[in-house]
Enzyme design. Sequence first.
Site, PDB file in Angstrom:
ATOM      1  N   PRO A  17       0.850  -1.193   0.000  1.00  0.00           N
ATOM      2  CG  PRO A  17       0.115  -0.941   2.216  1.00  0.00           C
ATOM      3  CD  PRO A  17       0.903  -1.850   1.317  1.00  0.00           C
ATOM      4  CG  MET A  18       3.688   2.352  -1.522  1.00  0.00           C
ATOM      5  SD  MET A  18       4.908   2.140  -2.835  1.00  0.00           S
ATOM      6  CE  MET A  18       3.998   1.169  -4.032  1.00  0.00           C
ATOM      7  CD  GLN A  72      -2.625   0.015   4.767  1.00  0.00           C
ATOM      8  OE1 GLN A  72      -2.413   1.131   4.317  1.00  0.00           O
ATOM      9  NE2 GLN A  72      -1.667  -0.747   5.278  1.00  0.00           N
ATOM     10  CB  CYS A 103       0.772   5.113   8.694  1.00  0.00           C
ATOM     11  SG  CYS A 103       1.049   6.744   7.994  1.00  0.00           S
ATOM     12  CE  LYS A 143       3.293  -2.242   4.500  1.00  0.00           C
ATOM     13  NZ  LYS A 143       3.632  -0.877   4.927  1.00  0.00           N
ATOM     14  CG  ASN A 204       7.115  -3.821   2.958  1.00  0.00           C
ATOM     15  OD1 ASN A 204       6.923  -2.872   3.725  1.00  0.00           O
ATOM     16  ND2 ASN A 204       7.336  -3.650   1.678  1.00  0.00           N
ATOM     17  N   GLY A 205      10.225  -4.476   2.635  1.00  0.00           N
ATOM     18  CA  GLY A 205      11.184  -3.391   2.827  1.00  0.00           C
ATOM     19  C   GLY A 205      12.473  -3.598   2.073  1.00  0.00           C
ATOM     20  N   GLY A 228       7.179  -2.419  -2.549  1.00  0.00           N
ATOM     21  CA  GLY A 228       6.554  -1.114  -2.693  1.00  0.00           C
ATOM     22  C   GLY A 228       7.205  -0.314  -3.795  1.00  0.00           C
ATOM     23  NE  ARG A 229      10.914   2.549  -0.879  1.00  0.00           N
ATOM     24  CZ  ARG A 229      12.010   2.626  -0.144  1.00  0.00           C
ATOM     25  NH1 ARG A 229      12.692   3.745  -0.118  1.00  0.00           N
ATOM     26  NH2 ARG A 229      12.418   1.573   0.559  1.00  0.00           N
TER      27      ARG A 229
END
Length: 330
Positions: A17-18, A72, A103, A143, A204-205, A228-229
């Site tokens: 999710p972004m 989300q 977040c 998350k 994740n990451g 993500g990115r």
Amino acid sequence: MSTRPSPLPPDALLLAPMVGLSHRALRELIRGFGGCDLYYTEMTSAAGYLSGAPYDRFFLDSGPEPERTVLQFYAVDTARMVEAARKAARELPAAGLDLNFGCSAPHIERSGGGVSWMKNPEAARDLVARVRDARPEGSLSVKLRIGYDDDYGRLRDFCAGLSEAGADWLVLHPRLRSEKLRRTGRWDYVRRLREDLGIPLVGNGDVRTPVDKAARVRECRTAGIMLGREAVRRPWIFALIRGLERDPGFRMTVDAAETAETFLRLVEELLPPEFHLSRARRFFYYYCDNLSFAHHIRWKIQNAPDLASIRRILAEYFEEVPGDRVVGGR
Ligand SMILES: Cc1cc2nc3c(=O)[nH]c(=O)nc-3n(C[C@H](O)[C@H](O)[C@H](O)COP(=O)(O)O)c2cc1C
């Protein structure tokens, strides 16, 4: 602990999710290359959804593959999150819901949302249990980050509570609340938590290549990896990972100019006009990394006044640097 079968496919690849990035246009673009196992939407406010916030129709659009899309939400209180889960069950086709406990944006955290749930394990556990009851169908995931302290035991106990309350799986982005994306994630937390947790764990990451993905799975034996990115930089990354898993000699070539144009067209078709420029700028902020003169073209696009100008900037760029049209690789 949940006794229902987990709908998470084995060795799953997930889109993170972004905000401003994980919208339908990006999912369509990724799907054009073969898709991924589960797509998470950008976070939406539970309270906003209940009050009919004007753009939620776009934030909560689960197309093109609702059966693979997880919505989300972030919430600042239990009652409204539970109500939002009930409403979503009636109105929104989706594979599942995710609760954002990660977040750390100041306005979200200060208001009691995102990572601030990690301060109160009992409230977090109660929220999960009540959302589970409110929406028994579909998956329920959370998350989260490591939390406020470098304290593995605290994280483990927090996650055990979520598992007992009925979460189907957790996604750990292994950074402390105060750590920015510049610092590399602490994947040893993922490995330890995976060993101790009774439900699947997704890591994740900072996964940028198929080699990174394979290494993380090997080291941590997670049920899945969320990107993500890199999925914005290279919307074909999931296809590249799967291709190399099938055949180590696999190669991909992608037309970077055509992909950029497809994205712009999808933005125009699927998102409201007020979003076009901001969503395009956000996407190209990452996507320009594929290009030799990334810094230069990124700056130009960030200052472009409209999509027509972005198209012109890209056309001029690929005319000047035709070799950059073909990207892909490993
Ligand atoms: C622009 C941006 C927006 C983000 N928005 C969200 C969000 O809405 N919900 C969430 O849980 N995480 C959000 N994140 C965090 C990502 O989901 C992910 O945890 C983080 O980028 C690390 O993964 P990566 O290294 O693969 O990008 C966001 C990250 C970025 C860069």
